[in-house]
Design an enzyme around this catalytic site. Structure first.
Site, mmCIF file in Angstrom:
data_model
loop_
_atom_site.group_PDB
_atom_site.id
_atom_site.type_symbol
_atom_site.label_atom_id
_atom_site.label_comp_id
_atom_site.label_asym_id
_atom_site.label_seq_id
_atom_site.Cartn_x
_atom_site.Cartn_y
_atom_site.Cartn_z
ATOM 1 N N HIS A 100 0.137 -7.512 -1.425
ATOM 2 C CA HIS A 100 -1.178 -8.145 -1.469
ATOM 3 C C HIS A 100 -1.859 -7.904 -2.810
ATOM 4 O O HIS A 100 -1.405 -7.088 -3.622
ATOM 5 C CB HIS A 100 -2.059 -7.684 -0.299
ATOM 6 C CG HIS A 100 -2.236 -6.206 -0.215
ATOM 7 N ND1 HIS A 100 -1.247 -5.377 0.284
ATOM 8 C CD2 HIS A 100 -3.254 -5.397 -0.569
ATOM 9 C CE1 HIS A 100 -1.668 -4.131 0.238
ATOM 10 N NE2 HIS A 100 -2.890 -4.103 -0.289
ATOM 11 N N ARG A 110 -10.763 0.164 5.166
ATOM 12 C CA ARG A 110 -9.312 0.106 5.397
ATOM 13 C C ARG A 110 -8.861 1.259 6.277
ATOM 14 O O ARG A 110 -9.228 2.410 6.035
ATOM 15 C CB ARG A 110 -8.603 0.187 4.044
ATOM 16 C CG ARG A 110 -7.101 0.268 4.151
ATOM 17 C CD ARG A 110 -6.469 0.208 2.761
ATOM 18 N NE ARG A 110 -5.777 1.442 2.460
ATOM 19 C CZ ARG A 110 -5.128 1.672 1.319
ATOM 20 N NH1 ARG A 110 -5.112 0.761 0.363
ATOM 21 N NH2 ARG A 110 -4.509 2.808 1.126
ATOM 22 N N ASP A 131 0.808 -1.221 0.000
ATOM 23 C CA ASP A 131 0.000 0.000 0.000
ATOM 24 C C ASP A 131 0.844 1.276 0.000
ATOM 25 O O ASP A 131 1.754 1.433 0.830
ATOM 26 C CB ASP A 131 -0.949 0.018 1.209
ATOM 27 C CG ASP A 131 -2.172 -0.879 0.989
ATOM 28 O OD1 ASP A 131 -2.539 -1.119 -0.173
ATOM 29 O OD2 ASP A 131 -2.758 -1.337 2.001
HETATM 30 FE FE LIG Z 1 -3.933 -2.460 -1.124
#
Ligand SMILES: [Fe+2]
Length: 305
Positions: free
Chosen positions: A251, A266, A98
């Protein structure tokens, strides 16, 4: 009740039970969870009964919470929660870590399941530490020397010719601030001293190499990350929380649910500036992320202590 941690696979993932994470944690419990995250990289909690507020409160045990995203809007009225919603596109079906295009990407990501399709919609989480350990010694030494430029401004989702108006709008929002940051290809985890391949989809260029050469090297290293042995395939049920260590995992959200509703919320934890094997830090080329995240204080690694 005592906390129980059971492995899901040899290299990544553990299921945690015996702790009510909707309540404030005592120090001992937090330490056990931090230790479990260091070891297993991804933790699964069932029947969590969290809402946006208590998800944030839980995540704050690990550090400051970031804003939802540097460029993408949050859940309405909840600036620290990013909706991961099939209605807003299914662009996360690529391998990534991320927000690595900023100088200090989140150290950890939490995902809470709200709506889960009746089939599909799994999240793959890979250990980039296991990937690094799996490299032949010659490649490991080579990777140790490399630095990669990460950016949010490239076509990672779909080829231009397949983009409809809605996707074009999403993409314009995603790249409304352009970021370019150089990170070590091998990152040393600040809490454990463990090394991991820190690449993923936003890594577009190896410093000193051409785009074509960069692609070959990145693909070669990435193949070790995505080895089935290094990957947890998490099948969601509703009311779960998954936390993964964003410093040492990648991921991928599988787009295999026929566009049925799927929604996760999230919340991410502010990270430190990555450090390579020689102690050198990442550096920013373009884009200020100070509206998005604070910078977590560096921690002396056990190896350096
Ligand atoms: Fe992600």
């Amino acid at each position: 009740m005592s906390i129980e941690i059971s492995k899901i696979t040899a290299s990544i993932g553990a299921r945690v039970s015996g702790v009510d994470i909707s309540q404030p944690l005592d120090e001992e419990t937090y330490d056990a969870l931090r230790e479990a995250l260091n070891t297993h990289k991804a933790l699964v909690f069932d029947d969590v009964n969290l809402d946006d507020e208590t998800q944030q409160a839980f995540v704050r045990h690990f550090g400051d919470v970031t804003a939802a995203h540097p460029t993408v809007s949050s859940v309405a009225g909840v600036p620290n929660v990013l909706p991961v919603d099939s209605e807003r596109g299914r662009a996360a079906n690529h391998w990534h870590t991320d927000v690595t295009f900023v100088l200090n990407p989140p150290q950890a990501t939490s995902l809470r399941s709200i709506t889960i399709p009746p089939y599909g919609g799994e999240t793959l989480i890979a250990s980039s530490a296991a990937a690094y350990r799996g490299l032949p010694e010659t490649l490991r030494q080579f990777a140790d020397t490399l630095w990669a430029e990460h950016t949010n401004d490239y076509d990672y989702a779909v080829p231009d010719e397949e983009i409809d108006d809605e996707q074009a709008t999403q993409r314009a929002q995603f790249t409304s601030i352009k970021y370019r940051t150089v990170h070590p290809v091998v990152r040393v985890h600040p809490l454990t001293g463990e090394r991991g391949l820190f690449i993923g989809g936003f890594a577009q260029r190896i410093v000193g190499l051409s785009p074509g050469e960069s692609r070959k090297i990145l693909d070669l290293l990435q193949a070790y990350v995505t080895r089935p042995e290094n990957v947890l395939r998490h099948r969601w049920s509703e009311n779960q929380l998954v936390v993964f260590d964003n410093r040492i995992t990648q991921h991928y959200a599988i787009d295999n649910y026929d566009g049925l509703p799927r929604r996760l919320h999230r919340v991410t934890v502010a990270g430190d500036v990555p450090v390579g094997v020689e102690g050198k830090e990442s550096y920013s080329i373009e884009g200020d992320a100070s509206h998005y995240t604070s910078v977590a204080a560096p921690v002396a690694t056990p190896a350096a202590a």
